[in-house]
Scaffold this active site. Structure first.
Site, PDB file in Angstrom:
ATOM      1  N   PHE A  29       1.031  -1.143  -0.017  1.00 21.84           N
ATOM      2  CA  PHE A  29      -0.077   0.030  -0.028  1.00 21.84           C
ATOM      3  C   PHE A  29       0.779   1.253   0.134  1.00 21.84           C
ATOM      4  CE2 PHE A  29      -1.947   2.783   3.415  1.00 21.84           C
ATOM      5  CZ  PHE A  29      -2.659   3.588   2.466  1.00 21.84           C
ATOM      6  N   PHE A  52       3.870 -10.941  -0.153  1.00 20.74           N
ATOM      7  CA  PHE A  52       3.173 -11.498   0.800  1.00 20.74           C
ATOM      8  C   PHE A  52       1.666 -10.689   0.906  1.00 20.74           C
ATOM      9  CE2 PHE A  52       2.567 -11.388   5.715  1.00 20.74           C
ATOM     10  CZ  PHE A  52       1.552 -12.797   5.619  1.00 20.74           C
ATOM     11  N   GLY A  54       1.542  -7.562  -0.561  1.00 24.19           N
ATOM     12  CA  GLY A  54       1.490  -6.650  -1.898  1.00 24.19           C
ATOM     13  C   GLY A  54       1.023  -7.232  -3.007  1.00 24.19           C
ATOM     14  N   ASP A  74      12.938 -11.728  -0.912  1.00 21.59           N
ATOM     15  CA  ASP A  74      12.284 -11.774   0.415  1.00 21.59           C
ATOM     16  C   ASP A  74      13.548 -11.262   1.278  1.00 21.59           C
ATOM     17  OD1 ASP A  74      12.056 -12.556   3.485  1.00 21.59           O
ATOM     18  OD2 ASP A  74      10.225 -13.700   2.548  1.00 21.59           O
ATOM     19  N   LYS A 107      11.213 -12.211  12.060  1.00 26.21           N
ATOM     20  CA  LYS A 107      12.429 -12.344  11.214  1.00 26.21           C
ATOM     21  C   LYS A 107      12.571 -11.175  10.190  1.00 26.21           C
ATOM     22  CE  LYS A 107      13.608 -16.244   9.745  1.00 26.21           C
ATOM     23  NZ  LYS A 107      13.318 -17.889   9.063  1.00 26.21           N
ATOM     24  N   THR A 108      11.278 -10.761   9.487  1.00 25.95           N
ATOM     25  CA  THR A 108      11.191  -9.612   8.694  1.00 25.95           C
ATOM     26  C   THR A 108      11.941  -8.348   9.338  1.00 25.95           C
ATOM     27  OG1 THR A 108       9.453 -10.625   7.357  1.00 25.95           O
ATOM     28  CG2 THR A 108       9.926  -8.337   7.165  1.00 25.95           C
ATOM     29  N   TYR A 161       5.032  -7.601  15.972  1.00 26.88           N
ATOM     30  CA  TYR A 161       5.242  -6.301  15.121  1.00 26.88           C
ATOM     31  C   TYR A 161       6.036  -5.118  15.907  1.00 26.88           C
ATOM     32  CZ  TYR A 161       3.717  -2.376  12.052  1.00 26.88           C
ATOM     33  OH  TYR A 161       3.634  -1.518  11.046  1.00 26.88           O
ATOM     34  N   TYR A 175      23.771   0.820  13.485  1.00 28.42           N
ATOM     35  CA  TYR A 175      24.532   0.990  12.322  1.00 28.42           C
ATOM     36  C   TYR A 175      24.962   2.459  12.198  1.00 28.42           C
ATOM     37  CZ  TYR A 175      24.243  -3.403  10.181  1.00 28.42           C
ATOM     38  OH  TYR A 175      24.494  -4.761   9.890  1.00 28.42           O
ATOM     39  N   THR A 191      -2.157   5.010   8.507  1.00 29.93           N
ATOM     40  CA  THR A 191      -2.540   5.828   7.177  1.00 29.93           C
ATOM     41  C   THR A 191      -3.451   5.096   6.374  1.00 29.93           C
ATOM     42  OG1 THR A 191      -0.086   6.235   7.352  1.00 29.93           O
ATOM     43  CG2 THR A 191      -1.073   6.389   5.288  1.00 29.93           C
TER      44      THR A 191
HETATM   45  P1  NAD Z   1       1.478  -3.268   3.352  1.00 26.19           P
HETATM   46  O1  NAD Z   1       1.258  -4.679   3.943  1.00 26.19           O
HETATM   47  O2  NAD Z   1       0.538  -3.010   2.319  1.00 26.19           O
HETATM   48  O3  NAD Z   1       2.977  -3.506   2.611  1.00 26.19           O
HETATM   49  C1  NAD Z   1       4.138  -4.146   3.027  1.00 26.19           C
HETATM   50  C2  NAD Z   1       4.776  -4.663   1.781  1.00 26.19           C
HETATM   51  O4  NAD Z   1       5.821  -5.458   2.343  1.00 26.19           O
HETATM   52  C3  NAD Z   1       3.999  -5.642   0.947  1.00 26.19           C
HETATM   53  O5  NAD Z   1       3.944  -5.548  -0.600  1.00 26.19           O
HETATM   54  C4  NAD Z   1       4.549  -7.147   1.205  1.00 26.19           C
HETATM   55  O6  NAD Z   1       4.443  -8.041   0.047  1.00 26.19           O
HETATM   56  C5  NAD Z   1       6.272  -6.885   1.417  1.00 26.19           C
HETATM   57  N1  NAD Z   1       6.800  -7.525   2.253  1.00 26.19           N
HETATM   58  C6  NAD Z   1       6.481  -8.240   3.692  1.00 26.19           C
HETATM   59  N2  NAD Z   1       7.110  -8.965   4.052  1.00 26.19           N
HETATM   60  C7  NAD Z   1       8.227  -8.965   3.337  1.00 26.19           C
HETATM   61  C8  NAD Z   1       9.586  -9.690   3.377  1.00 26.19           C
HETATM   62  N3  NAD Z   1       9.827 -10.324   4.082  1.00 26.19           N
HETATM   63  N4  NAD Z   1      10.286  -9.579   1.984  1.00 26.19           N
HETATM   64  C9  NAD Z   1       9.941  -8.683   0.978  1.00 26.19           C
HETATM   65  N5  NAD Z   1       8.817  -7.898   1.084  1.00 26.19           N
HETATM   66  C10 NAD Z   1       8.019  -7.955   2.274  1.00 26.19           C
HETATM   67  O7  NAD Z   1       1.856  -2.421   4.356  1.00 26.19           O
HETATM   68  P2  NAD Z   1       1.876  -0.703   4.234  1.00 26.19           P
HETATM   69  O8  NAD Z   1       0.713  -0.253   5.085  1.00 26.19           O
HETATM   70  O9  NAD Z   1       2.170  -0.267   3.027  1.00 26.19           O
HETATM   71  O10 NAD Z   1       3.086  -0.576   5.100  1.00 26.19           O
HETATM   72  C11 NAD Z   1       4.630  -0.459   4.762  1.00 26.19           C
HETATM   73  C12 NAD Z   1       5.404  -0.059   5.906  1.00 26.19           C
HETATM   74  O11 NAD Z   1       4.936   1.237   6.609  1.00 26.19           O
HETATM   75  C13 NAD Z   1       5.519  -1.026   6.786  1.00 26.19           C
HETATM   76  O12 NAD Z   1       6.842  -1.307   7.329  1.00 26.19           O
HETATM   77  C14 NAD Z   1       4.588  -0.710   7.890  1.00 26.19           C
HETATM   78  O13 NAD Z   1       5.198  -1.584   9.197  1.00 26.19           O
HETATM   79  C15 NAD Z   1       4.985   0.730   7.964  1.00 26.19           C
HETATM   80  N6  NAD Z   1       3.728   1.256   8.591  1.00 26.19           N
HETATM   81  C16 NAD Z   1       2.518   1.415   8.109  1.00 26.19           C
HETATM   82  C17 NAD Z   1       1.393   2.230   8.600  1.00 26.19           C
HETATM   83  C18 NAD Z   1       0.065   2.055   7.957  1.00 26.19           C
HETATM   84  O14 NAD Z   1      -0.727   2.801   8.646  1.00 26.19           O
HETATM   85  N7  NAD Z   1      -0.082   1.685   6.695  1.00 26.19           N
HETATM   86  C19 NAD Z   1       1.426   2.646   9.805  1.00 26.19           C
HETATM   87  C20 NAD Z   1       2.749   2.312  10.467  1.00 26.19           C
HETATM   88  C21 NAD Z   1       3.899   1.852   9.856  1.00 26.19           C
END
Ligand code: NAD
Ligand code: UDP
Length: 328
Positions: A29, A52, A54, A74, A107-108, A161, A175, A191
């Protein structure tokens, strides 16, 4: 020069002058909206994703552009690339997705972040971690400032998380201290917007989908818990502002407008479907009772603040949801 979908000519910078930017989680997203922005700015964007949560649909319109490429990978495994900036967004973000396989989520967050930091170190790239307001847990300080250390349950269902992101921040700072890496930390607050996964169970996507399909709007608990919702274009500008700015952070990036879930349900009714009914459901464990960012730091240091109010943001996402849900 290249042609976009509408047949308009777009000027692209010569390859040697382009900023090479890696967006991990770029098919998600937030990541896909960020890719849109960076591609339009003329950067060379590498979108890396394991798909996963996306989807290819989120980035389909970018495929074929000369300054965009996709890698299925990954982040738990290392990768060799040459880049100048890394926006590290790869991590499932909705509670049902990150609880689905909590060990993989941890792990991620840990190994994935360490691998991307290692890559940044080798390339001398600037690294930005998309952390979260969840590092504040069920906050005892309200609104939350960046100086607050949080109230997180280390052994609860959300810990994979919350603690994952906390250790990701720790690694990022280590780092910086040990290797003098250029790092940036952003704590994102809730968001919403087009391209949220329809099945991700987050409150805004749930309420909008339910209202559009004449299903009851499911308010968890008594609906008095609060969140502060930011529209995705505000977040993207915030991420880029912090990445290109002079300071590490951490910076809260969110919209300080605070709503109870009941207020949100009623607003969705007004904007999407006045006939929708509200139903109460049992809440999930460790649900934070309130959340609202104090954005003084980012506003005063970098001049960023959100501009899209909740009602307008909801109106903007309805068309996309209608299309994907197949409703008029
Ligand atoms: P989302 O789930 O739509 O996107 C996450 C993306 O990461 C997906 O495309 C998924 O396939 C990919 N992914 C997951 N694990 C992976 C891995 N091991 N290797 C490669 N790709 C992997 O979530 P989002 O809302 O787009 O969030 C994006 C980032 O922003 C995240 O790190 C999330 O923690 C952070 N975040 C989002 C929000 C929100 O409200 N959307 C709030 C706080 C933090
Ligand atoms: N929530 C709700 N109905 C839903 C989904 C979520 O009332 O259908 C509530 C949930 O209990 C929480 C808030 O909305 O209090 C935000 O949940 P979300 O999963 O969107 O984000 P997070 O808890 O990570 O802030």
């Amino acid at each position: 020069m290249s042609q976009n979908g509408a047949g308009t000519l777009i000027k692209t910078k010569p390859r040697c002058e382009r900023n090479r930017v890696l967006v991990t989680g770029g098919a998600g997203f937030v990541g896909s909206h960020l890719c849109d922005y960076l591609v339009a700015r003329g950067d060379h964007v590498i979108c890396l994703d394991n798909f996963f949560t996306g989807s290819k649909e989120n980035i389909a319109h970018l495929i074929g552009k000369p300054n965009f490429e996709v890698i299925r990978h990954d982040v738990v495994e290392p990768i060799l690339l040459e880049v100048d900036q890394i926006f590290h967004c790869a991590c499932p973000a909705s509670p049902i997705h990150y609880k689905y396989n909590p060990i993989k989520t941890a792990k991620t967050s840990f190994l994935g972040t360490m691998n991307m930091l290692g890559l940044a170190k080798r390339c001398k790239a600037r690294f930005l971690i998309t952390s979260t307001s969840e590092v504040y847990g069920d906050p005892l300080e309200h609104p939350q400032r960046e100086t607050y250390w949080g109230n997180v349950n280390p052994i609860g269902e959300r810990s994979c998380y919350d603690e994952g992101k906390r250790v990701a921040e720790t690694l990022t700072m280590d780092y910086y201290r040990e290797h003098n890496l250029q790092v940036r930390i952003v704590r994102i607050f809730n968001t919403y917007g087009p391209r949220m996964a329809l099945d991700d169970g987050r409150v805004v996507s749930n309420f909008v989908s339910q209202a559009l399909t004449n299903k009851p709007i499911t308010v968890y608990g008594d609906g008095q818990q609060t969140r502060s919702f930011q529209y995705v274009s505000d977040l993207v500008k915030g991420l880029v502002t912090v990445m290109d700015g002079p300071e590490i952070g951490p910076f809260n990036i969110g919209n300080p407008g605070e709503f109870t879930m009941l207020e949100l349900a009623n607003l969705v009714k007004e904007v999407v479907n006045p006939k929708a009914v509200i139903e109460y459901r049992e809440n999930t464990a460790d649900d934070p009772k309130c959340r609202k960012p104090d954005i003084t730091k980012v506003k005063t240091t970098l001049g960023w603040e959100p501009v899209v109010p909740l009602r307008e943001g909801l109106e903007r996402m309805v068309d996309d949801f209608k299309k994907r849900l197949g409703v008029e």
